[in-house]
Enzyme design. Structure first.
Site, PDB file in Angstrom:
ATOM      1  CG  ASP A   1      -1.768   1.202   1.159  1.00  0.00           C
ATOM      2  OD1 ASP A   1      -1.916   2.104   0.488  1.00  0.00           O
ATOM      3  OD2 ASP A   1      -2.862   1.153   2.001  1.00  0.00           O
TER       4      ASP A   1
ATOM      5  CE1 TYR B   1      -8.690   9.676 -10.201  1.00  0.00           C
ATOM      6  CE2 TYR B   1      -9.543  10.993 -11.973  1.00  0.00           C
ATOM      7  CZ  TYR B   1      -8.513  10.021 -11.735  1.00  0.00           C
ATOM      8  OH  TYR B   1      -8.083   9.514 -12.584  1.00  0.00           O
ATOM      9  N   GLY B   2     -10.297  14.957  -9.539  1.00  0.00           N
ATOM     10  CA  GLY B   2      -9.728  15.901 -10.356  1.00  0.00           C
ATOM     11  C   GLY B   2      -8.529  16.727  -9.754  1.00  0.00           C
TER      12      GLY B   2
ATOM     13  CE  LYS C   1      -5.003  10.038 -10.832  1.00  0.00           C
ATOM     14  NZ  LYS C   1      -3.945   9.178 -10.697  1.00  0.00           N
TER      15      LYS C   1
ATOM     16  CB  ILE D   1      -8.153   4.913 -20.643  1.00  0.00           C
ATOM     17  CG1 ILE D   1      -7.605   6.132 -20.926  1.00  0.00           C
ATOM     18  CG2 ILE D   1      -7.720   3.767 -21.229  1.00  0.00           C
ATOM     19  CD1 ILE D   1      -7.044   6.287 -22.160  1.00  0.00           C
TER      20      ILE D   1
END
Length: 240
Positions: free
Chosen positions: A54, A144-145, A148, A177
């Site tokens: 992890d 999430y964005g 990143k 994807i």
């Protein structure tokens, strides 16, 4: 010359495709991920080495670093592909759960191994982070964005720090994807069609598209490319 390639999140999807692309060259490939069974199966399939861990846990990262140093001495390419979108419950507790979870899943899993392994990188080594189109245009209200996006300035600073050693640092930001766990089973036909329609190429991306981009960045041809974000989304970030 055989190189040592380390790919986090290498058990499935983009990470696995990246690892397989280097293995096809005859490189030594080490894949890291949380799920030992998935990782072992992928390693067997591509002919690599599995190191379950992890990477959001400092002690686990230190263990992996020691293992890499003992087995291989130095590494040539580090691809940080681990990540995912963490869901949470309602209310402020849920907000905290989602933001903290995505920080651990998408930032710490890249930053901790990079910091731990950077002294193992061979001169003229390569570091590549896997980001997302969501870092540019948002992720529908999830954290999430933003997580990143946090990797981008980190990569720029790292490129400046490691450049004198001949090490390049770049970011690859995929769009939609297909055939990955991230999207698997969560898209209905309408949403999939919408995402494809946003591209200029008229198709969904494939893990191999990202693998080829990463492979080129790690090649001699990519040796003067650093501190860059390479978008691989068929033009979808520009929209229709």
């Amino acid at each position: 010359m055989t190189r040592t390639i380390v790919v986090s999140g290498g058990g499935t999807g983009i990470g696995k495709a990246v690892a397989a692309r280097f293995a096809d060259d005859g490189d030594r490939v080490v894949i890291i991920g949380r799920r030992a069974d998935v990782l072992e199966e992928a390693a067997k399939e591509i002919g690599g080495t599995a190191l379950p861990a992890d990477l959001s846990e400092p002690a686990e990262v230190e263990r992996v670093r020691a293992d890499l140093a003992e087995r291989f001495g130095m590494i040539d390419v580090l691809v940080n592909s681990a990540g995912g979108n963490v869901e949470g419950h309602g209310g402020l507790d849920g907000v905290t759960e989602r933001w903290t979870g995505n920080f651990r899943a998408n930032v710490l899993t890249s930053v901790l191994p990079t910091e731990a392994f950077r002294d193992l990188l061979h001169p003229s080594g390569r570091i590549v982070f896997i980001s997302s189109i969501a870092a540019f245009r948002g992720s529908g209200g999830t954290s999430y964005g933003p997580m990143k996006a946090a990797l981008h300035p980190y990569a720029f600073d790292l490129a400046a720090a490691l450049g004198p050693r001949g090490i390049t640092v770049n970011v690859v930001a995929p769009g939609f994807i297909a055939d990955t766990e991230f999207f698997g089973g969560t898209l209905d036909d309408e949403r999939r069609a919408t995402l494809v329609a946003q591209t200029h190429t008229g198709r969904a991306g494939a893990p191999q598209d990202i693998a080829e981009t990463v492979h080129w960045l790690a090649s001699p041809g990519g040796g003067h490319v650093t501190a860059q974000i390479i978008q691989v989304n068929g033009g979808a970030e520009r929209g229709r």
